[in-house]
Motif scaffolding. Structure first.
Motif, PDB file in Angstrom:
ATOM      1  N   ASP A 241      27.892  53.241  63.610  1.00 39.08           N
ATOM      2  CA  ASP A 241      28.948  53.917  62.861  1.00 39.08           C
ATOM      3  C   ASP A 241      30.257  53.136  63.003  1.00 39.08           C
ATOM      4  O   ASP A 241      30.438  52.347  63.938  1.00 39.08           O
ATOM      5  CB  ASP A 241      29.134  55.350  63.352  1.00 39.08           C
ATOM      6  CG  ASP A 241      28.113  56.305  62.750  1.00 39.08           C
ATOM      7  OD1 ASP A 241      27.559  55.965  61.681  1.00 39.08           O
ATOM      8  OD2 ASP A 241      27.875  57.375  63.324  1.00 39.08           O
ATOM      9  N   THR A 265      38.828  55.580  60.230  1.00 41.33           N
ATOM     10  CA  THR A 265      38.146  54.406  60.754  1.00 41.33           C
ATOM     11  C   THR A 265      39.145  53.302  61.089  1.00 41.33           C
ATOM     12  O   THR A 265      40.274  53.271  60.585  1.00 41.33           O
ATOM     13  CB  THR A 265      37.117  53.856  59.751  1.00 41.33           C
ATOM     14  OG1 THR A 265      37.802  53.331  58.607  1.00 41.33           O
ATOM     15  CG2 THR A 265      36.148  54.936  59.307  1.00 41.33           C
ATOM     16  N   THR A 274      31.190  54.726  58.062  1.00 40.17           N
ATOM     17  CA  THR A 274      30.291  55.851  58.353  1.00 40.17           C
ATOM     18  C   THR A 274      30.694  56.615  59.604  1.00 40.17           C
ATOM     19  O   THR A 274      31.348  56.092  60.510  1.00 40.17           O
ATOM     20  CB  THR A 274      28.843  55.356  58.533  1.00 40.17           C
ATOM     21  OG1 THR A 274      28.769  54.472  59.664  1.00 40.17           O
ATOM     22  CG2 THR A 274      28.356  54.624  57.296  1.00 40.17           C
ATOM     23  N   CYS A 275      30.282  57.871  59.623  1.00 42.01           N
ATOM     24  CA  CYS A 275      30.364  58.704  60.824  1.00 42.01           C
ATOM     25  C   CYS A 275      29.165  59.639  60.830  1.00 42.01           C
ATOM     26  O   CYS A 275      28.600  59.948  59.776  1.00 42.01           O
ATOM     27  CB  CYS A 275      31.669  59.488  60.875  1.00 42.01           C
ATOM     28  SG  CYS A 275      31.862  60.716  59.572  1.00 42.01           S
ATOM     29  N   SER A 276      28.755  60.075  62.005  1.00 37.31           N
ATOM     30  CA  SER A 276      27.537  60.895  62.142  1.00 37.31           C
ATOM     31  C   SER A 276      27.810  62.073  63.060  1.00 37.31           C
ATOM     32  O   SER A 276      28.568  61.971  64.024  1.00 37.31           O
ATOM     33  CB  SER A 276      26.392  60.060  62.705  1.00 37.31           C
ATOM     34  OG  SER A 276      26.201  58.878  61.959  1.00 37.31           O
ATOM     35  N   ASP A 320      19.627  54.849  65.460  1.00 33.49           N
ATOM     36  CA  ASP A 320      20.915  54.176  65.347  1.00 33.49           C
ATOM     37  C   ASP A 320      20.745  52.960  64.440  1.00 33.49           C
ATOM     38  O   ASP A 320      20.540  51.841  64.904  1.00 33.49           O
ATOM     39  CB  ASP A 320      21.396  53.763  66.738  1.00 33.49           C
ATOM     40  CG  ASP A 320      22.820  53.244  66.734  1.00 33.49           C
ATOM     41  OD1 ASP A 320      23.395  53.103  65.636  1.00 33.49           O
ATOM     42  OD2 ASP A 320      23.352  52.977  67.829  1.00 33.49           O
ATOM     43  N   ARG A 383      25.255  62.186  58.098  1.00 38.07           N
ATOM     44  CA  ARG A 383      26.059  60.961  58.132  1.00 38.07           C
ATOM     45  C   ARG A 383      26.788  60.814  56.795  1.00 38.07           C
ATOM     46  O   ARG A 383      26.178  60.928  55.732  1.00 38.07           O
ATOM     47  CB  ARG A 383      25.189  59.715  58.353  1.00 38.07           C
ATOM     48  CG  ARG A 383      24.507  59.665  59.694  1.00 38.07           C
ATOM     49  CD  ARG A 383      23.760  58.355  59.886  1.00 38.07           C
ATOM     50  NE  ARG A 383      24.656  57.281  60.338  1.00 38.07           N
ATOM     51  CZ  ARG A 383      24.237  56.040  60.614  1.00 38.07           C
ATOM     52  NH1 ARG A 383      22.957  55.711  60.418  1.00 38.07           N
ATOM     53  NH2 ARG A 383      25.088  55.135  61.038  1.00 38.07           N
ATOM     54  N   ALA A 385      28.730  58.216  54.420  1.00 42.32           N
ATOM     55  CA  ALA A 385      28.828  56.771  54.230  1.00 42.32           C
ATOM     56  C   ALA A 385      29.725  56.505  53.022  1.00 42.32           C
ATOM     57  O   ALA A 385      29.347  56.802  51.887  1.00 42.32           O
ATOM     58  CB  ALA A 385      27.450  56.157  54.026  1.00 42.32           C
TER      59      ALA A 385
END
Length: 408
Positions: A241, A265, A274-276, A320, A383, A385
């Protein structure tokens, strides 16, 4: 049926105001700018090219140096008369807005600069099926989460209005719930805010001339949905990420605060940004609401997402992996699946990024809802994106996300 007809008043008033504005644009034609009152000859060699809801009429202009425009008078239905004018610079007048696929009479006049009209020439046009009427048979009403959904086809991409109704127990009538205007070739629109109990819903199609289709009605039970319990959310912190910066971190995405910090970011990282995070348990997602970073020129600007996708997994051990910048809906990479690709809607004002209005600010303050495709699988991790941002900068930021769905 009478109750439904009464519901169209707001639409008709809007159309009337448009018509008045259109008439004002033609005021220049009516200015008497000549003392020559010679009666012009009529147009000749008339040809008709019919299209959906209208016709192009071409002709030869009379040999008159005093000619100003050609006037077409016609009725588009039993009650509504229209006039269309075309200047002497062209040889075509367009007549449109006809309610049905049938023969209509159009009367043409040549008009001079002294506002003297020629003898009338009456012709017949045979418009093809009007767009609003062609769209209506394609409409399908179905139950949706917290409401109903309408789908349909508008292959000519002409502006139409999709008018959604529901039965009101207090008035005992079908009443307008929402009005949606579009030029899109595919109609996919939902209204929400209803309990999960059977109710009569309806939809009809209109156009800018006030023509109205018959009403499709259906008894449906909206599907249950709930806002997810954000207290159960947790950041996933995958190495692939995008790193965060400025003290803005992933958990701020669900703190129910639209000021202060959000997710931001680090600048200069590769796409997608991205982040999850986990959503506590498995959900069948119905939709989610995103809140931009606003104020100080940020609205529709800088790192606010423009094109983005939502990915999910129901695995207890999310892999991941690096996500692609773009991928078709349903793409599976590792144990992650693309739940949908989305584009943040343009500013309501139509202004460019950085020049947004207070109306644009109000629009994004309320949050923008995105529908998750019904066929998307149930998931317990998400997630985001981001492929592009409104400011085309090398970072992304968001204030809040509110997902909805049904716990599995």
């Amino acid at each position: 049926m009478m109750n439904i007809k009464k519901c169209i008043l707001p639409v008709c008033l809007m159309i009337l105001s448009i018509g008045i504005t259109a008439c004002k644009k033609n005021n220049g034609f009516n200015t008497v700018i000549s003392g020559d009152t010679t009666k012009p000859l009529p147009v000749s060699n008339i040809k008709v090219d019919n299209f959906n809801g209208g016709a192009n009429i071409t002709y030869d202009l009379p040999n008159s140096p005093n000619l100003l425009y050609v006037l077409a008078k016609y009725k588009i239905n039993d009650n509504t008369s229209r006039e269309t004018k075309s200047s002497y610079y062209t040889d075509t007048v367009v007549v449109d807005g006809f309610a049905k696929e049938k023969a209509y009479e159009v009367t043409l006049y040549a008009v001079t600069r002294a506002n003297v009209m020629s003898d009338p020439v009456t012709i017949t046009v045979n418009p093809k099926t009007p767009v609003y009427s062609a769209v209506r048979p394609t409409l399908v009403l179905s139950a949706d989460f917290s409401g109903v959904n309408v789908t349909g086809l508008n292959p000519l991409k002409k502006e139409i209005g999709i008018i959604m109704l529901s039965f009101n127990k207090n008035t005992g009538a079908m009443e307008i719930e929402d009005q949606y205007f579009t030029k899109s070739d595919k109609i996919d629109y939902s209204i929400r805010g209803f309990k999960s109990e059977e109710r009569r819903f309806g939809v009809y199609v209109t156009d800018k001339w006030g023509n109205i289709s018959d009403t499709l009605q259906k008894s449906l039970t909206p599907l249950f949905e709930e806002a997810m319990d954000k207290s159960k959310f947790n950041a996933l912190n995958l190495n692939n990420d995008t790193p965060t910066d400025f003290g803005w971190a992933v958990p701020y995405l669900w703190d129910n605060k639209l000021d202060g910090n959000g997710w931001h970011t680090k600048f200069g990282e590769p796409l997608p940004f991205t982040c999850s995070f986990g959503i506590g348990k498995t959900y069948k997602l119905s939709r989610f609401v995103l809140y931009q970073r606003i104020g100080s020129g940020y609205t529709y600007n800088y790192g606010n997402p423009k094109e983005f996708s939502l990915w999910g997994t129901n695995s207890s051990s999310p892999q991941d992996i690096k996500l692609p910048v773009r991928a078709p809906e349903g793409t599976v990479i590792g144990n992650w699946v693309n739940l949908g690709n989305f584009v943040f809607p343009d500013p309501p004002s139509g202004n460019r990024p950085g020049a947004t209005t207070s109306a644009d600010e109000d629009f994004v303050k309320k949050g923008v809802s995105f529908k998750v495709p019904f066929q998307a699988p149930s998931v317990k991790y998400l997630r985001i994106a981001v492929a592009t941002t409104w400011g085309n900068v090398a970072a992304a930021h968001l204030m809040e996300i509110t997902p909805f769905g049904v716990a599995q």
